[in-house]
Design an enzyme around this catalytic site. Structure first.
Site, mmCIF file in Angstrom:
data_model
loop_
_atom_site.group_PDB
_atom_site.id
_atom_site.type_symbol
_atom_site.label_atom_id
_atom_site.label_comp_id
_atom_site.label_asym_id
_atom_site.label_seq_id
_atom_site.Cartn_x
_atom_site.Cartn_y
_atom_site.Cartn_z
ATOM 1 N N ASP A 16 0.843 -1.195 0.000
ATOM 2 C CA ASP A 16 0.000 0.000 0.000
ATOM 3 C C ASP A 16 0.879 1.245 0.000
ATOM 4 O OD1 ASP A 16 -2.384 -1.453 -0.060
ATOM 5 O OD2 ASP A 16 -2.364 -1.711 2.112
ATOM 6 N N LYS A 46 0.881 -7.915 -2.575
ATOM 7 C CA LYS A 46 -0.462 -7.522 -3.051
ATOM 8 C C LYS A 46 -0.404 -6.129 -3.660
ATOM 9 C CE LYS A 46 -4.024 -6.380 -0.231
ATOM 10 N NZ LYS A 46 -4.623 -5.163 -0.789
ATOM 11 N N ASP A 75 -4.838 -7.264 -6.769
ATOM 12 C CA ASP A 75 -6.078 -7.060 -5.998
ATOM 13 C C ASP A 75 -6.851 -5.886 -6.604
ATOM 14 O OD1 ASP A 75 -7.983 -6.964 -3.945
ATOM 15 O OD2 ASP A 75 -6.672 -5.808 -2.619
ATOM 16 N N LEU A 76 -7.432 -6.119 -7.791
ATOM 17 C CA LEU A 76 -8.170 -5.026 -8.457
ATOM 18 C C LEU A 76 -9.677 -5.233 -8.368
ATOM 19 C CD1 LEU A 76 -5.858 -4.334 -11.552
ATOM 20 C CD2 LEU A 76 -5.900 -3.204 -9.328
ATOM 21 N N LYS A 77 -10.109 -6.352 -7.813
ATOM 22 C CA LYS A 77 -11.537 -6.603 -7.537
ATOM 23 C C LYS A 77 -12.421 -6.230 -8.725
ATOM 24 C CE LYS A 77 -11.055 -5.735 -2.533
ATOM 25 N NZ LYS A 77 -9.722 -5.117 -2.438
ATOM 26 N N ASP A 92 -17.787 -5.939 -13.465
ATOM 27 C CA ASP A 92 -18.263 -5.265 -14.677
ATOM 28 C C ASP A 92 -19.094 -6.282 -15.452
ATOM 29 O OD1 ASP A 92 -18.379 -3.508 -17.006
ATOM 30 O OD2 ASP A 92 -16.534 -2.573 -16.262
ATOM 31 N N PRO A 123 -19.842 -9.386 -17.891
ATOM 32 C CA PRO A 123 -19.034 -10.614 -17.958
ATOM 33 C C PRO A 123 -17.869 -10.537 -18.936
ATOM 34 C CG PRO A 123 -21.339 -11.199 -17.788
ATOM 35 C CD PRO A 123 -21.297 -9.694 -17.924
ATOM 36 N N THR A 167 -16.167 -8.028 -20.128
ATOM 37 C CA THR A 167 -15.108 -7.104 -19.699
ATOM 38 C C THR A 167 -14.268 -7.702 -18.575
ATOM 39 O OG1 THR A 167 -16.467 -5.237 -20.362
ATOM 40 C CG2 THR A 167 -14.705 -4.773 -18.803
ATOM 41 N N THR A 178 -15.511 -6.035 3.971
ATOM 42 C CA THR A 178 -15.670 -5.930 5.435
ATOM 43 C C THR A 178 -16.007 -4.508 5.863
ATOM 44 O OG1 THR A 178 -13.280 -5.796 5.552
ATOM 45 C CG2 THR A 178 -14.271 -7.908 6.107
ATOM 46 N N ARG A 199 -3.390 -9.001 12.916
ATOM 47 C CA ARG A 199 -2.513 -8.191 13.763
ATOM 48 C C ARG A 199 -1.801 -9.064 14.785
ATOM 49 N NH1 ARG A 199 -3.082 -5.320 10.381
ATOM 50 N NH2 ARG A 199 -3.520 -3.112 10.250
ATOM 51 N N GLN A 220 -8.106 -1.011 11.516
ATOM 52 C CA GLN A 220 -8.833 -2.279 11.409
ATOM 53 C C GLN A 220 -9.755 -2.413 12.619
ATOM 54 O OE1 GLN A 220 -8.950 -4.090 8.865
ATOM 55 N NE2 GLN A 220 -6.995 -4.136 7.760
ATOM 56 N N GLY A 227 -0.139 -5.791 6.114
ATOM 57 C CA GLY A 227 0.492 -4.568 5.620
ATOM 58 C C GLY A 227 1.244 -3.853 6.712
ATOM 59 N N ARG A 228 0.537 -2.963 7.414
ATOM 60 C CA ARG A 228 1.202 -2.084 8.375
ATOM 61 C C ARG A 228 1.955 -2.757 9.513
ATOM 62 N NH1 ARG A 228 -4.064 1.500 8.539
ATOM 63 N NH2 ARG A 228 -4.816 -0.603 8.060
HETATM 64 O O1 C5P Z 1 -2.061 -2.581 6.831
HETATM 65 P P1 C5P Z 1 -3.043 -3.707 6.911
HETATM 66 O O2 C5P Z 1 -2.435 -4.997 7.432
HETATM 67 O O3 C5P Z 1 -4.308 -3.323 7.632
HETATM 68 O O4 C5P Z 1 -3.408 -3.985 5.382
HETATM 69 C C1 C5P Z 1 -4.422 -4.877 5.028
HETATM 70 C C2 C5P Z 1 -4.576 -4.883 3.539
HETATM 71 O O5 C5P Z 1 -5.701 -5.720 3.231
HETATM 72 C C3 C5P Z 1 -4.874 -3.530 2.906
HETATM 73 O O6 C5P Z 1 -4.317 -3.548 1.589
HETATM 74 C C4 C5P Z 1 -6.383 -3.494 2.842
HETATM 75 O O7 C5P Z 1 -6.853 -2.690 1.806
HETATM 76 C C5 C5P Z 1 -6.696 -4.959 2.565
HETATM 77 N N1 C5P Z 1 -8.037 -5.375 2.957
HETATM 78 C C6 C5P Z 1 -8.523 -5.231 4.252
HETATM 79 N N2 C5P Z 1 -9.790 -5.650 4.553
HETATM 80 C C7 C5P Z 1 -10.534 -6.215 3.610
HETATM 81 C C8 C5P Z 1 -10.068 -6.372 2.315
HETATM 82 C C9 C5P Z 1 -8.787 -5.945 2.027
HETATM 83 O O8 C5P Z 1 -7.839 -4.744 5.128
HETATM 84 N N3 C5P Z 1 -11.729 -6.652 3.923
#
Ligand code: C5P
Length: 247
Positions: free
Chosen positions: A14, A36, A63-65, A68, A70, A72, A127, A188, A197, A217-218
């Protein structure tokens, strides 16, 4: 088990520049299985970022989700396969035809062009959406029903798995069985801060619940020593995998 854990750990890139993404890949490619790439980085750097990650020894979860019509989504997902990504996702709310056409187009392209077929995932309900969000768009069924329902639709359409919150894992396992891939963010470890989160799960618990891959991520990116943080997460995952295998 550390190698098994590494393959299941996904680092969320990110960041807002190619240079920053490349630095993370150089630093972490031997600690995580996938990087990702989401909408921010992809929109900033374009598809070239996938090649740059691969050149530095990383594999990509795109992760472009896609959501659109079908044709495309099917064509876009085929292009993702041609980039050599290992994992890619679409929205299950795009419906069974969209998902089926995507699976068919991907299978055909990967066979014809001898590309390794990526893991095809669906997003069920984000979520960030709660019951109120669903009601606002005209969906009255409870989230706990919608998530396994959409996961099942994805499975019937031939997708390999879903992205889901750790607390949804058991619902999805019950609906889709053990062979369906589940990727969970919101992880976490005890040493990391919660950030934004809302519902968090320690890595060991996510594995014990039945998650196959963890997106982090973080907790790694913001750690004083990111490699050490990744190692601590891997050790926790490896321990949980050992216990799950013997349990
Ligand atoms: O920094 P962190 O660990 O919270 O990053 C989680 C990653 O997962 C981010 O890229 C966030 O956009 C993604 N994500 C999420 N919850 C979701 C779907 C994706 O945190 N339900």
């Amino acid at each position: 088990m550390i190698e098994a854990a590494r393959q299941r750990l996904i680092f969320a890139l990110d960041v807002d520049s190619c240079a920053a993404a490349e630095r993370w890949v150089e630093q972490l490619h031997d600690k995580v299985g996938l990087f990702k790439v989401g909408k921010q980085l992809f929109t900033r750097c374009g598809p070239d970022i996938v090649r740059r990650i691969q050149e530095r020894g990383g594999q990509v979860f795109l992760d472009l989700k896609y959501h659109d019509i079908p044709n495309t989504v099917a064509r876009a997902t085929v292009e993702a396969c041609r980039l050599g990504v290992k994992m890619v996702n679409v929205h299950a709310l795009g419906g069974p035809t969209m998902m089926r056409e995507t699976v068919a187009a991907v299978n055909e392209c990967c066979a014809a062009e001898k590309i390794e077929r990526p893991v095809l995932l669906a997003v069920t309900i984000l979520t960030s959406s709660d019951q109120e969000t669903l009601r606002a768009v005209g969906i009255d069924r409870p989230v706990e029903e919608m998530v396994p329902h959409l996961a099942k639709l994805a499975q019937q359409a031939g997708l390999d798995g879903v992205v889901a919150s750790p607390r949804e894992v058991s619902l999805i396992r019950r609906a889709c069985g053990n062979d369906f891939v589940i990727v969970t963010p919101g992880v976490r470890p005890a040493f990391a801060s919660v950030d934004d989160q809302k519902r968090i799960t320690p890595p060991a618990e996510a594995i014990a619940c039945g998650a196959d891959y963890l997106v982090v991520g973080r907790p790694i990116a913001k750690a004083a020593d990111p490699r050490e943080a990744a190692t601590a997460i891997l050790e926790e995952m490896a321990q949980a995998l050992t216990e799950a295998n013997h349990g």
